[in-house]
Design an enzyme around this catalytic site. Structure first.
Site, mmCIF file in Angstrom:
data_model
loop_
_atom_site.group_PDB
_atom_site.id
_atom_site.type_symbol
_atom_site.label_atom_id
_atom_site.label_comp_id
_atom_site.label_asym_id
_atom_site.label_seq_id
_atom_site.Cartn_x
_atom_site.Cartn_y
_atom_site.Cartn_z
ATOM 1 C CE1 TYR A 80 -34.909 -47.362 -9.979
ATOM 2 C CE2 TYR A 80 -32.783 -46.252 -9.722
ATOM 3 C CZ TYR A 80 -33.529 -47.424 -9.871
ATOM 4 O OH TYR A 80 -32.893 -48.627 -9.926
ATOM 5 C CD GLU A 89 -48.033 -20.629 -2.269
ATOM 6 O OE1 GLU A 89 -48.629 -20.373 -3.339
ATOM 7 O OE2 GLU A 89 -46.945 -20.138 -1.978
#
Length: 212
Positions: free
Chosen positions: A120, A74
């Site tokens: 958040y 990846e």
């Protein structure tokens, strides 16, 4: 920080995520950008739980291997995000349970897979776009990530898991933790409905605290 210190940091943060169930077996990969612009990354078939700082893969921003073991398949996805986000210093790709479960839902909003449940989430991630399912390791994943990375510091891969960045490895891990907890909250609240932040709330947060 020296390269040796950054190697130790990568190993420490990876082990912490492994111990808390964010990564299992050989799943996931993590990287950071060194001061000279090269990249340290987890090797292929490695585990977040037992990384060796001296064996980490070291590659150029274009993917040429410089040292260490062979990088994760990846790695192209990481490099694509670094190229589009010059201030990015760390990237985490997880198969964490709540975000991976989210990536498998049939009714995902591909522009933003999670609503603004908490301030958040908005401050650390903002929006979570989705890349259609593509087999792991395919260079097409990197191409799709590159299209979105300039505007987004986190991306969800359908039926796969999240890719999350930060200004350094510490911030990338913190962003990943916040995102995983938001996905968990989403599943907990979904049966009951949820009161999300308003567009005005989101705009205020983005103007005052936008960390992307």
């Amino acid at each position: 920080m020296t390269e040796n210190q950054l190697r130790q940091d990568l190993v420490r943060y990876a082990r912490s995520m492994y111990e808390r169930g964010y990564s299992s077996g050989g799943a996931g990969n993590i990287s950071l950008k060194l001061p000279d612009g090269t990249v340290l990354a987890t090797p292929t078939n490695s585990s977040f739980g037992d990384l060796d700082p001296d064996s980490l893969s070291k590659v150029t921003i274009t993917g040429e291997q410089l040292a260490g073991q062979k990088p994760s398949k990846e790695i192209l996805m990481h490099l694509a995000m670094y190229r589009q986000r010059p201030l990015c210093g760390g990237i985490v790709h997880l198969h964490s349970p709540w975000l991976t479960a989210l990536s498998c839902l049939p009714d995902l909003d591909y522009e933003n897979a999670l609503p603004p449940i908490t301030p958040y989430y908005v401050m650390r991630v903002g929006k979570l776009p989705v890349v259609r399912y593509i087999r792991p390791g395919s260079p097409v994943i990197a191409e799709e990530v590159e299209k979105l990375a300039k505007e987004h510091n986190a991306i969800l891969l359908a039926n796969h898991g999240p890719v999350i960045s930060g200004k350094d490895i510490r911030e990338a891990v913190f962003n990943a933790e916040e995102l995983e907890e938001t996905a968990k909250l989403y599943f907990m609240l979904k049966p009951f409905g949820m009161a999300t932040l308003t567009a005005e709330n989101v705009d205020e947060l983005n103007s005052l605290f936008n960390m992307k």
